[in-house]
Design a protein around this motif. Structure first.
Motif, short mmCIF file in Angstrom:
data_model
loop_
_atom_site.label_atom_id
_atom_site.label_comp_id
_atom_site.label_asym_id
_atom_site.label_seq_id
_atom_site.Cartn_x
_atom_site.Cartn_y
_atom_site.Cartn_z
N PHE A 179 0.71 -1.25 0.08
CA PHE A 179 -0.17 0.09 -0.15
C PHE A 179 0.73 1.36 -0.03
O PHE A 179 0.24 2.26 0.16
N GLY A 180 2.23 1.23 -0.05
CA GLY A 180 3.14 2.27 -0.01
C GLY A 180 4.06 2.28 -1.38
O GLY A 180 3.56 1.38 -2.12
N LYS A 181 4.57 3.37 -1.56
CA LYS A 181 5.60 3.31 -2.73
C LYS A 181 7.13 3.35 -2.32
O LYS A 181 7.60 4.05 -1.37
N PRO A 182 7.82 2.41 -3.06
CA PRO A 182 9.10 2.28 -2.57
C PRO A 182 9.98 3.69 -2.98
O PRO A 182 9.49 4.58 -3.98
N MET A 183 11.29 3.53 -2.33
CA MET A 183 12.06 4.72 -2.62
C MET A 183 12.63 4.65 -4.15
O MET A 183 13.04 5.88 -4.65
N GLU A 184 12.83 3.68 -4.64
CA GLU A 184 13.58 3.58 -5.95
C GLU A 184 12.76 2.68 -7.08
O GLU A 184 11.92 1.90 -6.31
N MET A 185 12.89 2.94 -8.16
CA MET A 185 12.12 2.27 -9.05
C MET A 185 12.83 1.05 -9.43
O MET A 185 13.90 0.93 -9.69
N VAL A 186 12.17 -0.10 -9.46
CA VAL A 186 12.64 -1.42 -9.84
C VAL A 186 12.04 -1.92 -10.99
O VAL A 186 10.67 -2.19 -10.92
N ASP A 187 12.70 -2.11 -12.11
CA ASP A 187 11.91 -2.69 -13.36
C ASP A 187 12.43 -4.14 -13.50
O ASP A 187 13.52 -4.85 -13.60
N SER A 188 11.13 -5.06 -13.25
CA SER A 188 11.36 -6.37 -13.09
C SER A 188 11.71 -7.06 -14.50
O SER A 188 12.36 -8.07 -14.31
N LEU A 189 11.42 -6.37 -15.57
CA LEU A 189 11.48 -7.08 -16.72
C LEU A 189 12.98 -7.35 -17.11
O LEU A 189 13.47 -8.71 -17.40
N PRO A 190 13.83 -6.51 -17.06
CA PRO A 190 15.31 -7.06 -17.31
C PRO A 190 15.62 -7.90 -16.30
O PRO A 190 16.77 -8.92 -16.41
N LEU A 191 15.19 -7.89 -15.05
CA LEU A 191 15.84 -8.82 -14.09
C LEU A 191 15.29 -10.12 -14.31
O LEU A 191 16.29 -11.23 -14.15
N VAL A 192 14.13 -10.26 -14.73
CA VAL A 192 13.76 -11.68 -15.11
C VAL A 192 14.12 -12.16 -16.46
O VAL A 192 14.49 -13.29 -16.36
N GLU A 193 14.48 -11.40 -17.16
CA GLU A 193 15.13 -11.75 -18.49
C GLU A 193 16.43 -12.41 -18.01
O GLU A 193 17.01 -13.16 -18.81
N ARG A 194 17.33 -11.84 -17.18
CA ARG A 194 18.57 -12.28 -16.82
C ARG A 194 18.68 -13.46 -15.96
O ARG A 194 19.51 -14.24 -15.74
N THR A 195 17.64 -13.86 -15.18
CA THR A 195 17.67 -15.01 -14.10
C THR A 195 16.68 -16.01 -14.72
O THR A 195 16.68 -16.90 -14.02
N ASP B 197 9.26 -20.99 -21.74
CA ASP B 197 10.61 -20.31 -21.91
C ASP B 197 10.87 -18.95 -21.61
O ASP B 197 9.90 -18.35 -21.26
N LYS B 198 12.15 -18.31 -21.73
CA LYS B 198 12.38 -17.10 -21.44
C LYS B 198 11.63 -16.09 -22.37
O LYS B 198 10.97 -14.98 -22.03
N ASP B 199 11.41 -16.36 -23.57
CA ASP B 199 10.85 -15.67 -24.68
C ASP B 199 9.37 -15.50 -24.18
O ASP B 199 8.92 -14.34 -24.18
N ARG B 200 8.57 -16.46 -23.87
CA ARG B 200 7.32 -16.45 -23.56
C ARG B 200 7.10 -15.61 -22.22
O ARG B 200 6.09 -14.78 -22.55
N VAL B 201 7.79 -15.73 -21.11
CA VAL B 201 7.44 -15.19 -19.92
C VAL B 201 7.78 -13.64 -20.22
O VAL B 201 7.15 -12.73 -19.60
N LEU B 202 8.60 -13.25 -21.22
CA LEU B 202 8.96 -11.79 -21.40
C LEU B 202 7.93 -11.05 -22.20
O LEU B 202 7.41 -10.23 -21.75
N VAL B 203 7.34 -11.80 -23.00
CA VAL B 203 6.09 -11.53 -23.77
C VAL B 203 5.13 -11.25 -22.78
O VAL B 203 4.10 -10.26 -22.86
N GLU B 204 4.95 -12.33 -21.72
CA GLU B 204 3.60 -12.25 -21.25
C GLU B 204 3.74 -10.97 -19.99
O GLU B 204 2.66 -10.29 -19.95
N LEU B 205 4.92 -10.71 -19.75
CA LEU B 205 5.07 -9.47 -18.80
C LEU B 205 5.02 -8.16 -19.42
O LEU B 205 4.36 -7.20 -18.95
#
Length: 408
Positions: free
Chosen positions: A313-329, A391-399
């Motif tokens: 219910f709050g806003k974090p201090m920094e922006m975190v972009d999940s997409l490139p993190l998921v792509e790498r992991t 696979d990675k391509d599908r999860v990135l497309v879905e995100l």
């Protein structure tokens, strides 16, 4: 005059009363009417911790938990542990330490190497680098170490943030769907202490801005975040581990008070600290008066990964972009899932790397598919992808599609 439900004017009872009524109190605190230092002294000196049965020890009013003793606990027993942590943060000292939150010290060393590389790379870039309640440049700091760690070394990132103790601690205070951010701080010998302060949200406002927030929000803001730190080096007292003032989170006027010299002086006189070993943790209510200490050691580079966890219910201090993190992991995470199934470590990593709260969103395009009003979150999608062997391509497309559909 008062107004009835139908709009008819009626005499105001207070105006016609012959007895005096207390005036309506101002809705805000103000530095022009300073909080009572005497009240603050009573609160912080006369309060004592209750007995916390699961704590190994209490040092300087700070409960110490040896997490290695709870590795075989059942869900009910872990819930009892969370009950203690919640009481500490709300009604108790406001801070607790955790021994052995990380037991693989070679992992900590590898992560330290990653941090060193990031620090060297950023040192070569031009531009002023700010710090947190300290003089810029006196320490080495990595803002958003969470994302930078992942992009630099996904392998150690997965292992580090797959720690099941993290979401257990976070959810004790914040409930589900919290968001993790992190910043690294390395304090060199000779570095001065921080100014005593409270933390994000209102703690990061100017005094002028702080005074505009009503009293209820001054109190409520502490429930939107949790502050933590993982020791990435040994932290003997001479190295200046975090200075703390137990019970100070309970002082309602504290976001005004910490800015005043008499309160800062009192903090300098009464603060306490606990030494930490590499792999230990420290977690506290963001309204607790605290400050990093001065490093008076001869050779200790005091290193911590500072964790700030935000409520859904709050806003974090920094922006975190999940997409490139998921792509790498993703490939390593999928491999971990294949070998270990959906165990606590896999769940912990998913909870840290992706959003668990689906709002704000566009409910015309993202129609909830359950009985509730919430569509899937990023975490729901990743879990579905693991179970479906995407696979990675599908999860990135879905995100990406989820993000596009969430826009106004």
């Amino acid at each position: 005059m008062g107004i009835t439900a139908k709009g008819t004017s009626v005499p105001n009872a207070a105006a016609n009363s012959h007895t005096s009524t207390p005036p309506i109190e101002p809705r805000v605190f103000s530095t022009s009417k300073p909080p009572s230092l005497d009240d603050f002294k009573i609160l912080t000196t006369e309060s004592v911790p209750i007995h916390y049965p699961l704590a190994k020890d209490i040092v300087n009013n700070i409960p110490i938990y040896d997490l290695s003793a709870f590795s075989s606990y059942t869900a009910d027993q872990l819930s009892a542990l969370q009950d203690e942590w919640y009481h500490i943060l709300l009604q108790g000292p406001g801070v607790f330490a955790t021994k052995h939150i990380y037991t693989n010290l070679s992992l900590i060393d590898h992560v330290n190497d990653v941090y060193s590389s990031i620090i060297k790379q950023e040192a070569q870039q031009s531009g002023k680098k700010g710090d947190h309640f300290a003089t810029s440049g006196s320490n080495s700091r990595i803002w958003n170490s969470f994302s930078k760690h992942c992009l630099a070394d996904p392998t150690t990132f997965i292992e580090y943030y797959s720690n099941p103790w993290l979401p257990l601690i976070f959810s004790a205070w914040l409930g589900p769907h919290h968001r993790l951010t992190a910043q690294v701080n390395i304090v060199r010998p000779g570095s001065a202490a921080q100014i005593s302060h409270r933390d994000y949200h209102i703690g990061f406002q100017s005094a002028e801005s702080c005074e505009k927030f009503p009293k209820a929000l001054q109190v409520a803001s502490q429930f939107l975040t949790l502050q933590g730190a993982v020791a990435h080096s040994d932290m003997p007292l001479e190295s200046g581990p975090t200075r703390l003032l137990p019970f100070s989170q309970k002082f309602e006027e504290g976001y005004i008070a910490y800015r005043l010299k008499e309160f800062q002086d009192y903090f300098l006189d009464k603060h306490v600290s606990v030494p930490l070993k590499k792999g230990d943790g420290l977690f506290f209510n963001p309204a607790l008066f605290h400050a990093a200490g001065s490093n008076t050691s001869a050779d200790v580079q005091r290193s911590a990964n500072l964790l700030q966890i935000s409520s859904a219910f709050g806003k974090p201090m920094e922006m975190v972009d999940s997409l490139p993190l998921v792509e790498r992991t993703w490939e390593a995470l999928a491999d971990k899932y294949e070998k270990e199934s959906l165990n606590d470590e896999v769940r912990a990593f998913v909870s840290n790397v992706a959003e668990g709260y689906p709002f704000p969103t566009n409910l015309d395009r993202r129609v909830p598919e359950t009985a509730g009003m919430a569509p899937d979150s990023e975490q729901d999608l990743l879990l579905r992808g693991l179970k479906g062997r995407w696979d990675k391509d599908r999860v990135l497309v879905e995100l990406k599609q989820m993000r596009d559909n969430s826009r106004a």
